[in-house]
Design a protein around this motif. Structure first.
Motif, PDB file in Angstrom:
ATOM      1  N   PHE A 135       0.814  -1.206   0.000  1.00 38.11           N
ATOM      2  CA  PHE A 135       0.000   0.000   0.000  1.00 38.11           C
ATOM      3  C   PHE A 135       0.855   1.267   0.000  1.00 38.11           C
ATOM      4  CE2 PHE A 135      -3.287  -3.029   1.360  1.00 38.11           C
ATOM      5  CZ  PHE A 135      -4.282  -2.675   0.455  1.00 38.11           C
ATOM      6  N   ALA A 136       2.079   1.184   0.531  1.00 42.55           N
ATOM      7  CA  ALA A 136       2.986   2.326   0.428  1.00 42.55           C
ATOM      8  C   ALA A 136       3.372   2.559  -1.027  1.00 42.55           C
ATOM      9  CB  ALA A 136       4.223   2.096   1.290  1.00 42.55           C
ATOM     10  N   LEU A 137       3.569   1.478  -1.772  1.00 40.51           N
ATOM     11  CA  LEU A 137       3.867   1.610  -3.210  1.00 40.51           C
ATOM     12  C   LEU A 137       2.682   2.196  -3.960  1.00 40.51           C
ATOM     13  CD1 LEU A 137       5.798  -1.713  -3.986  1.00 40.51           C
ATOM     14  CD2 LEU A 137       6.706   0.626  -4.119  1.00 40.51           C
ATOM     15  N   LEU A 138       1.463   1.795  -3.571  1.00 42.71           N
ATOM     16  CA  LEU A 138       0.272   2.340  -4.210  1.00 42.71           C
ATOM     17  C   LEU A 138       0.166   3.838  -3.943  1.00 42.71           C
ATOM     18  CD1 LEU A 138      -2.346   1.946  -5.780  1.00 42.71           C
ATOM     19  CD2 LEU A 138      -3.455   1.241  -3.649  1.00 42.71           C
ATOM     20  N   GLU A 197      -7.354   5.520   1.158  1.00 40.01           N
ATOM     21  CA  GLU A 197      -7.475   4.092   1.497  1.00 40.01           C
ATOM     22  C   GLU A 197      -6.098   3.441   1.571  1.00 40.01           C
ATOM     23  OE1 GLU A 197      -9.937   0.500   2.003  1.00 40.01           O
ATOM     24  OE2 GLU A 197     -10.626   2.557   1.725  1.00 40.01           O
ATOM     25  N   ALA A 198      -5.221   3.758   0.608  1.00 39.67           N
ATOM     26  CA  ALA A 198      -3.886   3.162   0.592  1.00 39.67           C
ATOM     27  C   ALA A 198      -3.076   3.584   1.816  1.00 39.67           C
ATOM     28  CB  ALA A 198      -3.156   3.561  -0.689  1.00 39.67           C
ATOM     29  N   GLN A 213     -17.713   8.052  -2.606  1.00 38.84           N
ATOM     30  CA  GLN A 213     -16.788   7.163  -3.303  1.00 38.84           C
ATOM     31  C   GLN A 213     -15.461   7.161  -2.543  1.00 38.84           C
ATOM     32  OE1 GLN A 213     -17.536   5.362  -6.004  1.00 38.84           O
ATOM     33  NE2 GLN A 213     -15.517   4.411  -6.099  1.00 38.84           N
ATOM     34  N   PRO A 214     -14.975   6.019  -2.106  1.00 39.13           N
ATOM     35  CA  PRO A 214     -13.726   6.001  -1.341  1.00 39.13           C
ATOM     36  C   PRO A 214     -12.569   6.578  -2.145  1.00 39.13           C
ATOM     37  CG  PRO A 214     -14.848   3.891  -1.162  1.00 39.13           C
ATOM     38  CD  PRO A 214     -15.575   4.665  -2.222  1.00 39.13           C
ATOM     39  N   ASN A 215     -11.779   7.419  -1.505  1.00 41.06           N
ATOM     40  CA  ASN A 215     -10.587   7.972  -2.152  1.00 41.06           C
ATOM     41  C   ASN A 215      -9.480   6.922  -2.108  1.00 41.06           C
ATOM     42  OD1 ASN A 215      -7.828   9.338  -1.996  1.00 41.06           O
ATOM     43  ND2 ASN A 215      -9.127  11.027  -2.692  1.00 41.06           N
ATOM     44  N   PRO A 216      -8.934   6.516  -3.265  1.00 39.05           N
ATOM     45  CA  PRO A 216      -7.965   5.414  -3.279  1.00 39.05           C
ATOM     46  C   PRO A 216      -6.656   5.748  -2.566  1.00 39.05           C
ATOM     47  CG  PRO A 216      -8.133   6.433  -5.454  1.00 39.05           C
ATOM     48  CD  PRO A 216      -9.243   7.007  -4.634  1.00 39.05           C
ATOM     49  N   LEU A 217      -6.232   7.019  -2.612  1.00 41.60           N
ATOM     50  CA  LEU A 217      -4.999   7.386  -1.903  1.00 41.60           C
ATOM     51  C   LEU A 217      -5.215   7.308  -0.391  1.00 41.60           C
ATOM     52  CD1 LEU A 217      -2.145   8.452  -1.624  1.00 41.60           C
ATOM     53  CD2 LEU A 217      -3.043  10.778  -1.953  1.00 41.60           C
ATOM     54  N   LEU A 251      -9.702   8.264   7.149  1.00 33.44           N
ATOM     55  CA  LEU A 251     -10.758   7.250   7.156  1.00 33.44           C
ATOM     56  C   LEU A 251     -12.052   7.802   6.565  1.00 33.44           C
ATOM     57  CD1 LEU A 251     -10.255   5.469  10.612  1.00 33.44           C
ATOM     58  CD2 LEU A 251     -10.039   4.423   8.349  1.00 33.44           C
ATOM     59  N   ALA A 252     -12.373   9.047   6.887  1.00 36.10           N
ATOM     60  CA  ALA A 252     -13.582   9.653   6.314  1.00 36.10           C
ATOM     61  C   ALA A 252     -13.476   9.740   4.798  1.00 36.10           C
ATOM     62  CB  ALA A 252     -13.807  11.037   6.918  1.00 36.10           C
ATOM     63  N   LEU A 253     -12.298  10.111   4.298  1.00 35.86           N
ATOM     64  CA  LEU A 253     -12.102  10.175   2.840  1.00 35.86           C
ATOM     65  C   LEU A 253     -12.158   8.781   2.214  1.00 35.86           C
ATOM     66  CD1 LEU A 253      -9.214  12.821   2.633  1.00 35.86           C
ATOM     67  CD2 LEU A 253     -11.649  13.169   2.133  1.00 35.86           C
ATOM     68  N   ALA A 254     -11.778   7.767   2.999  1.00 40.02           N
ATOM     69  CA  ALA A 254     -11.858   6.386   2.515  1.00 40.02           C
ATOM     70  C   ALA A 254     -13.244   5.790   2.728  1.00 40.02           C
ATOM     71  CB  ALA A 254     -10.801   5.539   3.219  1.00 40.02           C
ATOM     72  N   ASP A 255     -14.185   6.627   3.174  1.00 35.57           N
ATOM     73  CA  ASP A 255     -15.574   6.212   3.433  1.00 35.57           C
ATOM     74  C   ASP A 255     -15.646   5.137   4.497  1.00 35.57           C
ATOM     75  OD1 ASP A 255     -18.379   6.447   2.876  1.00 35.57           O
ATOM     76  OD2 ASP A 255     -18.288   4.478   1.916  1.00 35.57           O
ATOM     77  N   ARG A 256     -14.880   5.342   5.576  1.00 36.73           N
ATOM     78  CA  ARG A 256     -14.916   4.406   6.695  1.00 36.73           C
ATOM     79  C   ARG A 256     -15.092   5.182   7.996  1.00 36.73           C
ATOM     80  NH1 ARG A 256     -13.169  -0.727   5.401  1.00 36.73           N
ATOM     81  NH2 ARG A 256     -12.111  -0.955   3.392  1.00 36.73           N
TER      82      ARG A 256
END
Length: 616
Positions: A261-264, A329-330, A323-327, A307-312
């Protein structure tokens, strides 16, 4: 015999280091006189480190003393020195120890003197001092360590020997991590440091007894805290079985996950996931509107924001609000994997004993409110609904895990202490408090989102969380949260009245609240709103403490393994597990000012994780 003279508060004292059989005879005569006079004797140990149960751990020195004299015994040499320390630990009628559970466990494990032998004869000056003021220096308090307490109450120069010892480590090319294990046993600074601890502890006992009388601190509270210290030490001594193979695989898996996930995150331009600037800039470039700032003026991108940006929510459950933000989330996944590896998996492997058991450091009196904590590893910070780490800890062979948890204890404590009429009626009727509150606020057609918001507002009322905190926890719009908070205050007006009364009490008592059991709770002048939090949290802790005592009285102490927040974890023979669950539920059921405190238990498989969804 080597003798180190010193002065404490202008008074001459002496540290006597035992070297020969003749020295031991003099020590024996001193102890005999103390025993005949039934005098309190200070005791302390010096060891190779803090992980009492780790392989290769060593007990180096044992010290005995009073207000003027200390005796230092080099028990690492074994033989007659260890025998003398063991003999008098068993014979002296009264001991005073600072942070007794540590020394109890050291002596139990490495000197053959059991917890059961030492506990009934010990007065712990750390317990006494914590009941006077539980705050650490960063909170405006004295602290609960022997040196800062001695500097405050006895002699401002008392901590000097600690600085001298640190300088000695450096001079010997040692570090704080290895200095305790490698400093020569006969180094004069080491001997002086060791001997002064029991003299200072004896002085501190005299001061604390006087201060307790002046503040009218209840002797029953002192007795209660010592008993809890013993119960927690018994749990720590027993430990829990570690599934070593599982943990080794988990350690590798978490390392791989953190790297993945650090690479992502790096693909989105974030080379360092701990760089606030990089993360904020990258999220801004993705169109995210960040508005919260830190005290230093930087945009806030902490766990709650991400977490809020990742929809959690804060429990990592999906909010289904965006929509969860992929960054985001990573980053949260990379950080979680890295933290779980360092805080749990790797720590399990580093601290397990030769039998494959983990002995967590259970501190029975840690927070300002008295709340317990667990460290090495810090199991009280585990996510509430996740089994991944819990799966590593097992019941004993042939046994299963039993866990019993208080039911909505925070809200029940609030209802009892603030005498909240509608809450008390709902509890008596057996209603779910959060359902009941949601119906009061929104009517009978309330939704699960309404219930979640009602629960969030209720817990925020206790723990002092604002609208932003509730928003991050529930995902509810801020205007809806504000409406819910106002309505909550109208349907439960007693809470505000109780908060005001507790704040007035603190102002009239030098900013100190007093809990129902007599615990002193210092309140900060700029955070008087925390009165509700402190009263509820402290009372909930004392309910757990009483539950542990009730469990001991019910004969189940040897089954106890961990106290986690408002829950106890036990290891019980499979055939007796249901009976144990019922026994512990009964021990944890009690009355608080007319409000029933209930507990509900579960029986799992061999791993603690089975209670949270793990397959085995």
């Amino acid at each position: 015999m080597r003798v180190h003279p010193y002065r404490i508060a202008g008074q001459p004292v002496e540290i006597r280091v035992v070297e020969t059989a003749e020295d031991l005879a003099k020590f024996d005569a001193w102890c005999t006189a103390k025993a005949e006079a039934e005098a309190v004797v200070g005791f302390d140990t010096e060891t190779s480190g803090l992980d009492v149960f780790s392989p290769g751990y060593r007990l180096r020195l044992c010290q005995f003393g009073d207000l003027t004299t200390a005796w230092v015994l080099p028990v690492e040499y074994g033989g007659q020195f260890a025998a003398a320390a063991r003999k008098w630990l068993l014979r002296l009628p009264q001991l005073t120890i600072h942070n007794a559970p540590f020394d109890w466990l050291v002596c139990d494990t490495h000197l053959g003197v059991s917890l059961e032998d030492l506990y009934p004869r010990t007065v712990d000056t750390k317990i006494l001092a914590t009941l006077v003021d539980p705050r650490q220096p960063q909170e405006g308090g004295i602290g609960t360590g022997l040196k800062p307490l001695s500097a405050h109450w006895i002699d401002p120069a008392a901590p000097d020997t600690q600085g001298d010892l640190t300088a000695t480590f450096r001079a010997l090319k040692l570090t704080k991590a290895n200095g305790w294990a490698r400093i020569p046993l006969t180094h004069p600074t080491y001997e002086l440091y060791a001997g002064l601890d029991v003299i200072l502890g004896s002085w501190l006992l005299e001061v604390m007894r006087r201060v307790h009388r002046e503040l009218d601190i209840r002797p029953k509270l002192v007795e209660y805290e010592h008993r809890l210290a013993f119960i927690c030490a018994v749990m720590q001594r027993r430990g829990m079985v570690l599934d070593v193979e599982y943990v080794r695989e988990l350690d590798e898996q978490l390392l791989a996950e953190a790297e993945e996930f650090a690479l992502l995150a790096a693909r989105f331009g974030v080379d360092n996931i701990n760089s606030t600037t990089q993360v904020a800039d990258a999220l801004g470039a993705m169109g995210e509107k960040l508005t919260d700032r830190t005290a230093g003026g930087q945009l806030r991108v902490d766990k709650a924001v991400l977490l809020a940006l990742a929809d959690r929510d804060l429990s990592w459950d999906r909010l289904d609000l965006r929509q969860p933000n992929p960054l985001a989330e990573a980053i949260v996944r990379a950080k979680r994997a890295s933290k779980w590896r360092s805080a749990y998996a790797s720590t399990f492997l580093e601290t397990m004993d030769v039998r494959g058991r983990v002995h967590c450091d259970i501190r029975h009196q840690q927070a300002r409110t008295g709340r317990m904590s667990i460290s090495r590893p810090a199991l009280q910070t585990l996510p509430s609904g996740n089994w991944t780490i819990r799966r590593a800890l097992l019941a004993d062979p042939g046994e299963v895990v039993v866990a019993v948890d208080f039911t909505a204890v925070e809200m029940r404590v609030l209802a009892a202490l603030a005498d909240v009429k509608k809450m008390k009626a709902a509890i008596k009727a057996g209603a779910d408090l959060h359902d009941y509150t949601a119906e009061l606020v929104y009517g009978p057609g309330f939704t699960q989102d309404h219930r979640r918001l009602a629960k969030g507002v209720g817990l925020a009322t206790i723990y002092g969380g604002g609208a932003e905190t509730i928003h991050r926890q529930t995902g509810a719009p801020l205007d809806e949260i504000q409406h819910a908070r106002k309505t909550y205050g109208r349907v439960y007006p007693e809470i505000k009245r109780a908060s005001n009364a507790w704040q007035r009490e603190a102002f009239a008592n030098n900013m100190v609240l007093v809990s129902p059991v007599g615990r002193r709770l210092p309140l900060d002048r700029d955070r008087t709103y925390a009165a509700v939090n402190y009263m509820c949290q402290s009372t909930a802790r004392d309910l757990l403490g009483q539950a542990l005592i009730n469990i001991q009285d019910a004969g189940a102490l040897d089954l106890l393994r961990l106290p986690i927040h408002d829950e106890v974890v036990l290891s019980a023979p499979k055939a007796e597990a249901e009976e144990v669950r019922r026994t512990v539920e009964k021990a944890m059921t009690m009355d608080l000012f007319g409000v029933r405190i209930d507990a509900k238990g579960k029986v799992g498989g061999r791993s603690w994780g089975t209670l949270y969804g793990a397959a085995a």
